[in-house]
Enzyme design. Structure first.
Site, PDB file in Angstrom:
ATOM      1  N   GLY A  88       0.790  -1.211   0.000  1.00 39.91           N
ATOM      2  CA  GLY A  88       0.000   0.000   0.000  1.00 39.91           C
ATOM      3  C   GLY A  88       0.824   1.264   0.000  1.00 39.91           C
ATOM      4  CG  ASP A 244       0.546  -8.671   6.607  1.00 44.40           C
ATOM      5  OD1 ASP A 244      -0.106  -9.177   7.543  1.00 44.40           O
ATOM      6  OD2 ASP A 244       0.911  -7.483   6.597  1.00 44.40           O
TER       7      ASP A 244
END
Length: 472
Positions: A88, A244
Site C-alpha cells: 500500500g 503478511d
C-alpha cells in the site's frame, strides 16, 4: 558517474494477477540522507552524484531497467484474516543478482499510494524510515537474517500522522518480498494455478533443492525456526508478526513497532497496537508456528491428494516447536559460555532468566557482563546472581575459552529504544549526527568500543520508551 542498477526482474515476468504495475509518485524536494555503499557493492549498484541518487531513491526518476510494481498479498493481522492487503505504500523497482550470486529485490517504501493503499496516503515519515535503516543494518551486523537498507531520502513534503511530520522514503533490499500472505491470497481465492506458479517460483528462487509444496513448507519451517531463536537470543521483539510480515526467505521483515528489551521480562510488549500481548517476546515462537500452519493451509490447496498432504503438513508443523527450542538452547548455551552439551543446561539457563526478570536485569548487559565477570552488578539483589553463579561456575569445568564464546553470542551494542528515539528527534530537527553515529557503532556490535560506552547504558526512568508505533 551515473547511477546504474543491473536489474533482472523475474517477479515482473509472473502473471499480472500477482501485482499492479505502479510507478512511484514524485515528491517535491528530495534530499539524500544516507546511502549504504557496502550494500551497493554487493548489489553491483554503481552510485551516481548525490542529486541523481536523491531523485532515484525518492521515486522521482526511474533507473534504466526498473519495472515498478506493487505486490499483491493478504494475511492474518492479529489473528483475523484480511483477504486483500498488498503493497500500500511501496513499489518494487526490480531485482539484481549480487556479487555473491544471491538475487535480491530493491523496493521503495513510502513511495506513494498504490491500488492496495486502502485509503492510506502511501507515504512514510522520517522516524520509521530511520528506525528501519538503523535496526535492519544492526541486525545484519549481528548476523541475523534481515532485509537491509540501501538508502534513505527526505522528501521535502509533510506527512500527517499524530501531527505534521517530515516525509521520507526508504530503499529496502530483501532476498524477496514473498510472504505467507502472498500464498494465502491465491489460496483463499481458489486460484490454484497461480498458487502453483508462486510455489514453483519460490522454490526456484529460495530453495532449489526442495521439491513441491511440502518441500517448501519444510524449508520455510527450518529457516523460520532459526530466525526466531536468533531474535530471542538478542532480546528482539518484532511487534507485529502478522502473516503478511512473515518472510518465506526467512528474513526479518517490516520493522514497524519493533524494539529490543532493556530490562528482561518474558512478557515484554512495546507495540502500541498489541493491546493483548499477542506478539510479546515470549510468544514469538508460538506465533511462528501459528504462521507456518497458515502457510500449510494455503499450500495444501494446490495438491492432488489433500488428505495425504494434510497428514504430511501436520507432521512438518508439529515439528517446529522442537526445532525452535533446539536452536534457542544452542544459542543460550553459547550466551553462558557452554559448548559441551549436558543435561541440566536448560534448567541453568531458565534459572538465570527467572532471576533476571525478578531483578529487572538488563538483558543485553547481563549476558555481555558474564564474559567480563561483573554480571552481579546487573541485579537489584547481587545475591540472586551469586547463588546462580555457584552452579554455573561448577558447570564451566572443562570449557575452553568461555569468554570468547559468550562475547561472540552476546552483542555489546543493540539499537536501544531510547537512543533510536533520540536519534529520530535529532533528525527531525535537522541533526543527523546521532543517526550516523548509531550506524557506525552498531556495525560492530560484538566489539567493545570504549568511546561509545554511553550507547550501552539502559534508559533512565525519564528515557524509558513504553510504546513503539508502526508509522502508518
Amino acid at each position: 558517474m551515473t547511477l546504474t542498477i543491473p536489474f533482472d526482474n523475474s517477479y515482473a515476468r509472473l502473471p499480472n494477477s500477482f501485482y499492479a504495475r505502479q510507478a512511484p509518485i514524485p515528491v517535491r524536494s528530495p534530499h539524500l540522507v544516507a546511502f549504504n555503499e557496502e550494500l551497493a557493492q554487493i548489489l553491483r549498484v554503481t552510485p551516481g552524484d548525490v542529486h541523481e541518487m536523491a531523485e532515484a531513491f525518492a521515486g522521482n526518476t526511474l533507473p534504466e531497467g526498473a519495472e515498478p510494481i506493487a505486490q499483491l498479498y493478504s494475511g492474518h493481522q492479529f489473528g483475523s484474516y484480511n483477504p486483500q492487503l498488498g503493497d500500500g505504500r511501496a513499489v518494487l523497482l526490480g531485482e539484481t543478482v549480487g556479487t555473491d550470486g544471491i538475487r535480491r529485490d530493491i523496493q521503495l517504501k513510502g513511495s506513494g499510494p498504490t491500488p492496495f493503499s486502502r485509503r492510506g496516503d502511501g507515504r512514510a515519515w522520517l522516524g520509521p524510515v530511520l528506525r528501519e535503516y538503523v535496526v535492519s543494518e544492526a541486525m545484519q551486523a549481528m548476523g541475523i537474517p534481515t532485509t537491509r537498507a540501501l538508502a534513505a531520502v527526505e522528501t521535502g513534503e509533510v506527512v500527517l500522522r499524530e501531527g505534521p511530520m517530515p516525509g521520507a522514503v526508504l530503499t529496502r533490499v530483501a532476498q524477496s518480498h514473498l510472504r505467507v500472505g502472498t500464498f494465502q491470497v491465491f489460496a483463499s481465492r481458489g486460484q490454484t494455478d497461480n498458487l502453483r506458479k508462486l510455489t514453483d517460483y519460490a522454490l526456484a528462487r529460495h530453495y532449489p533443492s526442495a521439491e513441491g509444496p511440502m518441500g517448501l513448507l519444510r524449508a520455510v519451517r527450518d529457516t523460520q525456526a532459526r530466525l526466531i531463536a536468533q531474535w530471542m537470543s538478542v532480546g528482539f521483539i518484532h511487534g507485529v508478526m502478522n502473516t503478511d510480515n512473515c518472510s518465506i526467505a526467512g528474513e526479518t521483515i517490516d520493522y514497524g513497532p519493533c524494539a529490543f528489551m532493556d530490562s528482561y521480562h518474558p512478557n515484554t510488549v512495546f507495540s502500541s497496537i498489541d493491546r493483548m500481548g499477542r506478539y510479546a517476546y515470549s510468544n514469538q515462537p508460538d506465533i511462528a508456528v501459528w504462521n507456518l500452519a497458515q502457510l500449510a493451509t494455503a499450500l495444501i490447496q494446490q495438491v492432488d491428494d489433500p488428505e495425504a498432504a494434510v497428514e504430511e503438513a501436520t507432521e512438518i508443523v508439529h515439528a517446529m516447536p522442537s526445532l525452535i527450542h533446539q536452536e534457542w538452547l544452542a544459542r543460550f548455551r553459547a550466551k553462558i559460555g557452554l559448548t559441551i552439551e549436558k543435561d541440566g543446561d536448560e534448567a541453568l539457563i531458565t534459572d538465570l532468566l527467572t532471576r533476571m526478570a525478578e531483578n529487572r536485569s538488563d538483558f543485553t548487559n547481563t549476558f555481555r557482563a558474564l564474559g567480563d565477570d561483573n554480571a552481579r552488578d546487573q541485579f537489584l539483589s547481587p545475591e540472586a546472581y551469586d547463588t546462580w553463579a555457584e552452579g554455573w561456575q561448577a558447570r564451566m569445568v572443562r570449557e575452553e575459552c568461555p569468554k570468547a564464546v559468550m562475547n561472540a553470542a552476546s552483542p555489546a551494542f543493540i539499537p536501544r529504544n531510547h537512543r533510536v528515539e533520540q536519534m529520530i528527534q535529532a533528525a527531525v530537527n535537522g541533526d543527523y549526527a546521532p543517526f550516523h553515529r548509531l550506524n557506525k557503532v552498531l556495525a560492530r556490535p560484538y566489539v567493545d568500543q570504549p568511546d561509545a560506552a554511553d550507547l550501552r547504558n539502559p534508559p533512565t526512568d525519564e528515557e524509558v520508551v513504553h510504546a513503539t508505533f508502526c508509522g502508518t
